[in-house]
Motif scaffolding. Structure first.
Motif, short mmCIF file in Angstrom:
data_model
loop_
_atom_site.label_atom_id
_atom_site.label_comp_id
_atom_site.label_asym_id
_atom_site.label_seq_id
_atom_site.Cartn_x
_atom_site.Cartn_y
_atom_site.Cartn_z
N VAL A 1 -89.63 -63.16 95.19
CA VAL A 1 -90.31 -64.27 95.60
C VAL A 1 -90.49 -64.34 97.06
N GLY A 2 -91.82 -64.32 97.58
CA GLY A 2 -92.05 -64.08 98.97
C GLY A 2 -93.42 -63.88 99.14
N ARG A 3 -93.68 -63.27 100.73
CA ARG A 3 -94.76 -63.17 101.31
C ARG A 3 -95.59 -64.40 101.59
N ARG A 4 -95.18 -65.04 102.59
CA ARG A 4 -96.11 -66.29 103.37
C ARG A 4 -97.46 -65.97 103.84
N PRO A 5 -98.19 -66.99 104.01
CA PRO A 5 -97.84 -68.35 103.73
C PRO A 5 -97.73 -69.24 102.15
N ALA A 6 -98.26 -68.40 101.40
CA ALA A 6 -98.19 -68.64 99.99
C ALA A 6 -97.58 -67.92 99.25
N PRO A 7 -96.17 -67.83 98.79
CA PRO A 7 -95.25 -66.97 98.19
C PRO A 7 -95.83 -66.97 96.75
N TYR A 8 -95.19 -65.72 96.08
CA TYR A 8 -95.54 -65.79 94.78
C TYR A 8 -94.71 -64.56 94.24
N LEU A 9 -94.81 -64.18 92.76
CA LEU A 9 -93.78 -63.43 92.45
C LEU A 9 -94.23 -61.84 92.32
N LEU B 1 -99.57 -69.44 90.76
CA LEU B 1 -99.24 -69.02 92.00
C LEU B 1 -100.30 -67.88 92.15
N ARG B 2 -100.74 -67.55 93.49
CA ARG B 2 -101.61 -66.57 93.79
C ARG B 2 -100.78 -65.04 93.48
N ASP B 3 -101.86 -64.11 93.30
CA ASP B 3 -100.98 -62.65 93.44
C ASP B 3 -102.12 -61.62 93.91
N CYS B 4 -102.76 -62.27 94.89
CA CYS B 4 -103.77 -61.46 95.75
C CYS B 4 -103.22 -60.65 96.96
N PRO B 5 -103.91 -59.82 97.41
CA PRO B 5 -103.31 -59.04 98.56
C PRO B 5 -103.05 -59.89 99.85
N GLN B 6 -102.16 -59.37 100.65
CA GLN B 6 -102.07 -59.99 102.07
C GLN B 6 -103.26 -60.42 102.94
N ALA B 7 -103.95 -59.45 102.66
CA ALA B 7 -105.20 -59.53 103.45
C ALA B 7 -106.14 -60.79 103.35
N GLN B 8 -106.03 -61.29 101.84
CA GLN B 8 -106.67 -62.49 101.67
C GLN B 8 -106.31 -63.77 102.59
N THR B 9 -107.08 -64.46 103.18
CA THR B 9 -106.66 -65.42 104.10
C THR B 9 -106.25 -66.80 103.25
N MET B 10 -105.40 -67.32 103.61
CA MET B 10 -104.86 -68.64 102.86
C MET B 10 -105.07 -69.91 103.40
N CYS C 1 -104.55 -70.46 88.75
CA CYS C 1 -103.91 -70.22 90.30
C CYS C 1 -104.52 -71.45 91.03
N LEU C 2 -103.80 -71.87 91.84
CA LEU C 2 -103.89 -73.21 92.68
C LEU C 2 -105.11 -73.26 93.61
N GLY C 3 -105.63 -71.88 93.74
CA GLY C 3 -106.48 -71.64 94.99
C GLY C 3 -106.21 -71.86 96.48
N PRO C 4 -104.88 -71.21 96.91
CA PRO C 4 -104.75 -71.32 98.30
C PRO C 4 -105.71 -70.86 99.13
N CYS C 5 -106.52 -69.97 98.59
CA CYS C 5 -107.60 -69.22 99.29
C CYS C 5 -108.74 -69.94 99.72
N VAL C 6 -109.07 -71.03 99.10
CA VAL C 6 -110.34 -71.78 99.22
C VAL C 6 -109.54 -73.29 99.63
N ARG D 1 -97.55 -78.71 100.16
CA ARG D 1 -96.40 -79.08 99.33
C ARG D 1 -96.46 -78.77 98.08
N ASP D 2 -97.75 -78.97 97.54
CA ASP D 2 -98.02 -78.70 96.08
C ASP D 2 -97.38 -77.32 95.58
N TYR D 3 -98.12 -76.55 96.52
CA TYR D 3 -98.06 -75.21 96.10
C TYR D 3 -96.61 -74.73 96.30
#
Length: 396
Positions: free
Chosen positions: A138-146, A182-191, A216-221, A227-229
């Motif tokens: 569980v990791g990879r900020r700013p929007a962690p995922y599995l 939770l997101r599962d997109c590459p780190q290059a994707q802006t959050m 997905c909750l859509g932290p990229c948009v 807090r919800d994420y």
């Protein structure tokens, strides 16, 4: 063609991890099968221990353990009853070495230690990729995922496993990311979270279809608050810890309901999802049990009548000390005991794969020998009285 790394020539098994004593193993020289068998019959003791097979270049190609060394090694010379693998090993062996152990349990620990140290060809070759373990991170900020990783980085929020690196592992992680959105997109994707203010607001498109299909909750948009994420991330961690398994109950209820309303395709899809997540929970539960419920002192009497206390904490054998006469350890032994049991492993610092092998080895030993649990000593039973440490009766 020369090998990039030349295999190490065998001189001795090396020092014991628990005792730091190096023993020179006994050896049966190679030659004709009949002569090797005769030497084993004559020289090898009827005692527990470990043995190794060396090829013509004095390289260790196999390590094994035995409750009775003599019986085990002689079994290699019975073509009609031996395992096919034993025949292949013997055909490449130029000599056999062995080392006595104080007990069968000591031999078991020593075998794993030697396999990890020497990595003999017949012990480690031929293992398919699906048997290679991996971890759920569980990791990879700013929007962690599995995600899965064979070598978790130190900056992950939490880590669970290891589990077999099969297609089920990847599917389970995908299903969990979908369920907890939770997101599962590459780190290059802006959050961008909803509360982040921008001087010039931009109209952003989702990086994939998962936001559109509500997995997905859509932290990229900027469709969710930080807090919800993070609340969903914590919910996923509770499932992986075994603290909240309501997801499994919910899937089972939905499956039954779909079947009752004759929605068989939906029921089948729910069943497949449930089977994958149950598979994951069973393996994580087994690891939790092996690691968290295995902290005790295990007294083992050797073939010579001497007794050793194995200090097992978090499922691992961390030290071995001489048994205390009358249950009263010496000051030096008491210091070792206190040092071993005062630490608590952190969840975000997972055990390396080799260490988890040792945890599972100990758990398997007590599954095969459940009567041995009656001999365990709880470290909590030690009490200090006037500078003297005492231990109460044995307890589970």
């Amino acid at each position: 063609m020369e090998e990039l790394f030349t295999p190490e020539t065998f001189g001795s098994f090396g020092p014991h991890a628990l005792s730091k004593i190096a023993d020179l193993p006994a050896r049966s020289p190679g030659g004709r099968i009949a002569r090797s068998r005769s030497r084993v019959r004559k020289l090898c003791p009827r005692l527990p221990g470990v043995y190794g097979m060396l090829n013509g270049n004095e390289q260790l190609i196999y390590v094994g353990k035995a409750k009775c060394l003599r019986a085990r090694l002689l079994s290699y010379f019975r073509p009609k009853s031996r395992d096919p693998k034993a025949g292949r090993i013997l055909r490449q062996a130029a000599s056999i070495v062995w080392e006595e152990a104080a007990s069968e349990f000591a031999a078991l620990l020593r075998e794993l230690e030697l396999i990890r140290r020497w990595r003999p060809r017949f012990n480690v070759q031929g293992q398919p990729g699906r048997r290679r373990p991996t971890y759920i991170c569980v990791g990879r900020r700013p929007a962690p995922y599995l995600f899965l990783s064979r070598f978790p980085h130190r900056d992950v929020l939490a880590c669970f496993g290891p589990i077999p690196a099969t297609w089920r592992a990847g599917e389970a992680v995908r299903r969990l990311n979908d369920h907890y959105r939770l997101r599962d997109c590459p780190q290059a994707q802006t959050m961008v979270f909803a509360e982040q203010l921008e001087l010039f607001p931009l109209s952003r498109a989702a990086g994939c279809l998962r936001y559109e299909i509500k997995t997905c909750l859509g932290p990229c948009v900027g469709a969710c608050a930080r807090r919800d994420y993070h609340s969903q991330v914590r919910a996923a961690q509770r499932f992986l810890r075994g603290q909240d398994l309501s997801l499994l109950d919910s899937l089972e209820s939905d499956m039954v309901r779909a079947s009752e309303t004759l929605e068989f395709e939906k029921a089948a899809a729910l069943r497949d999802r449930l089977d994958i997540l149950r598979w994951l929970e069973e393996r994580l539960s087994r690891l939790r049990s092996a690691r968290d419920k295995q902290s005790f002192i295990y007294p083992v009497r050797g073939h010579d009548g001497g007794e050793v206390w194995y200090l097992i904490h978090g499922g691992r054998v961390l030290a071995a000390v001489p048994a205390a006469p009358n249950g009263i350890p010496s000051r030096s032994v008491d210091q070792v005991i206190r040092k071993v049991f005062q630490c608590k492993p952190l969840e975000k610092d997972p055990l390396p794969v080799d260490e988890m092998d040792a945890v599972l080895l100990v758990a398997a030993w007590f599954r095969r020998h459940p009567e041995e649990r009656n001999r365990l000593i709880s470290p909590e039973k030690f009490r200090v009285h006037a500078g003297e440490v005492q231990v109460s009766a044995l307890t589970r």
